[in-house]
Design an enzyme around this catalytic site. Structure first.
Site, PDB file in Angstrom:
ATOM      1  N   SER A  91       5.889  16.817  11.101  1.00  0.00           N
ATOM      2  CA  SER A  91       4.659  17.010  11.875  1.00  0.00           C
ATOM      3  C   SER A  91       3.472  17.203  10.925  1.00  0.00           C
ATOM      4  O   SER A  91       3.207  16.332  10.100  1.00  0.00           O
ATOM      5  CB  SER A  91       4.823  18.178  12.840  1.00  0.00           C
ATOM      6  OG  SER A  91       3.790  18.214  13.789  1.00  0.00           O
ATOM      7  N   ASP A 125       6.753  10.336  21.649  1.00  0.00           N
ATOM      8  CA  ASP A 125       6.168  11.577  21.113  1.00  0.00           C
ATOM      9  C   ASP A 125       5.028  12.016  22.031  1.00  0.00           C
ATOM     10  O   ASP A 125       4.067  11.271  22.239  1.00  0.00           O
ATOM     11  CB  ASP A 125       5.642  11.333  19.693  1.00  0.00           C
ATOM     12  CG  ASP A 125       5.236  12.619  18.979  1.00  0.00           C
ATOM     13  OD1 ASP A 125       4.603  13.485  19.618  1.00  0.00           O
ATOM     14  OD2 ASP A 125       5.544  12.751  17.781  1.00  0.00           O
ATOM     15  N   HIS A 162       8.743  14.946  20.016  1.00  0.00           N
ATOM     16  CA  HIS A 162       8.055  15.326  18.785  1.00  0.00           C
ATOM     17  C   HIS A 162       9.007  16.138  17.914  1.00  0.00           C
ATOM     18  O   HIS A 162       9.316  17.294  18.214  1.00  0.00           O
ATOM     19  CB  HIS A 162       6.799  16.131  19.089  1.00  0.00           C
ATOM     20  CG  HIS A 162       6.007  16.454  17.857  1.00  0.00           C
ATOM     21  ND1 HIS A 162       5.392  15.481  17.081  1.00  0.00           N
ATOM     22  CD2 HIS A 162       5.764  17.640  17.230  1.00  0.00           C
ATOM     23  CE1 HIS A 162       4.792  16.051  16.053  1.00  0.00           C
ATOM     24  NE2 HIS A 162       5.012  17.355  16.123  1.00  0.00           N
TER      25      HIS A 162
END
Length: 335
Positions: free
Chosen positions: A153, A279, A306
């Site tokens: 991320s 996502d 995600h």
């Protein structure tokens, strides 16, 4: 050696194909315990370190190794926003790499992992220089070559920016892997505002808690009131930018760590990037429009949410295996 996993190999059961379920379970307490057990089973030796971020900045991290085994290299892992070196995906990725005979260093960003006391200034996403400096310090301290890098991320965004800057910093990286990296932060902010409110609310709560901790530790420097902290994420970010960065505007701040479009065209470190079509916070269209160098490979899975990529009811993960395989392949055949 068997062939490496590809995104076509990722086929979660139907009940696990919801992107929100994937995203939530991916960082659940069950996954954290899974990571703890995986590390314990390997009889890993882990030590804490304070590393030099330059200009007096101190960052904390955890170095893990299996005693008595020669290391094939050192893997530096970077967590996501409001995660830490002890996050489930960090532990699980570390376990996968340790099992492949790597040493692992899990770095905490400033103000993450209960490290708010180490530095007076507040964390923000353009503090890339201190992460580059810390990576150089880690490489010097643990002279285990080759050096590899991975992030998730926001940590994936940092990892790719670090790799972009590595040659100029004199840092030799064999490979970088990123899972669901933030590309265009302005777009990510908008997606969170438009989408399911739990992501927006989760990060707001975590960030407010971090800022409260900073105020408790340094009240003479950070005297912002509770009304400031009650602002929504966009306005709170704007407040941060205007008072605690040199960027001046929210747009300039977001642009400072934007890696979309052609911004990674000069990347010299071989890279592997994994994301998912579903996502919920980073639009897959940004990845499809990304201009990457020849040595950067992008894999887009049909499912995964995600940073989820869960495989089964045991919450085993495809993502950490994918990262470990890519980094391992970069330095030769897995043992």
């Amino acid at each position: 050696m068997s062939e490496m996993l590809t995104v076509s190999d990722y086929q979660p059961p139907r009940w696990l194909r919801n992107p929100h379920l994937q995203s939530i379970l991916g960082s659940s307490p069950m996954r954290r315990r899974l990571g703890e057990r995986a590390m314990a089973a390997l009889r890993v030796t882990t030590s804490e370190h304070i590393v030099d971020g330059g200009d007096g900045v101190r960052l904390h991290g955890l170095h893990s190794r299996i005693e008595g085994k020669p290391a094939r290299g050192l893997a530096l892992l970077l967590h996501g926003w409001e995660g830490s070196a002890e996050s489930s995906y960090m532990r699980l990725t570390a376990a996968q790499l340790l099992a492949r005979d790597f040493e692992v260093f899990r770095l905490n960003f400033r103000d993450h992992g209960n490290t708010h006391h180490l530095n007076e200034g507040i964390f923000h996403s353009n503090r890339i220089d201190e992460v580059v400096h810390a990576a150089c310090d880690i490489a010097r301290r643990f002279d285990t070559r080759p050096l590899l890098l991975a992030g998730y991320s926001l940590g994936g965004n940092f990892a790719l920016r670090l790799a972009l800057r590595a040659p100029a910093a004199g840092l030799s990286l064999a490979h970088v892997a990123a899972v669901c990296p933030v590309l265009d932060p302005a777009r990510t902010m908008t997606e969170m505002e438009r989408g399911v409110g739990m992501y927006h609310g989760y990060f707001e709560r975590k960030w407010r808690g971090s800022l409260l901790r900073k105020r408790e530790l340094f009240p003479e420097l950070h005297d912002y009131d509770d009304r400031t902290l009650k602002q929504g994420m966009r306005e709170l970010t704007r407040w941060l930018v205007e008072r605690h960065t040199e960027f001046g505007t929210l747009e300039a701040y977001f642009d400072g760590y934007n890696i979309a479009g052609e911004r990674l065209a000069a990347l010299q470190v071989p890279a592997s990037i994994l994301t998912s079509e579903d996502d919920p916070v980073i639009p897959v269209s940004d990845f499809r429009q990304w201009l990457l160098p020849v040595d950067a490979q992008l894999a887009i899975a049909r499912w995964g949410g995600h940073c989820g990529f869960l495989l089964d009811a045991r919450l085993e993960g495809y993502g950490e295996r994918w990262v470990a395989e890519r980094l391992s392949a970069a330095v030769g055949t897995s043992l």
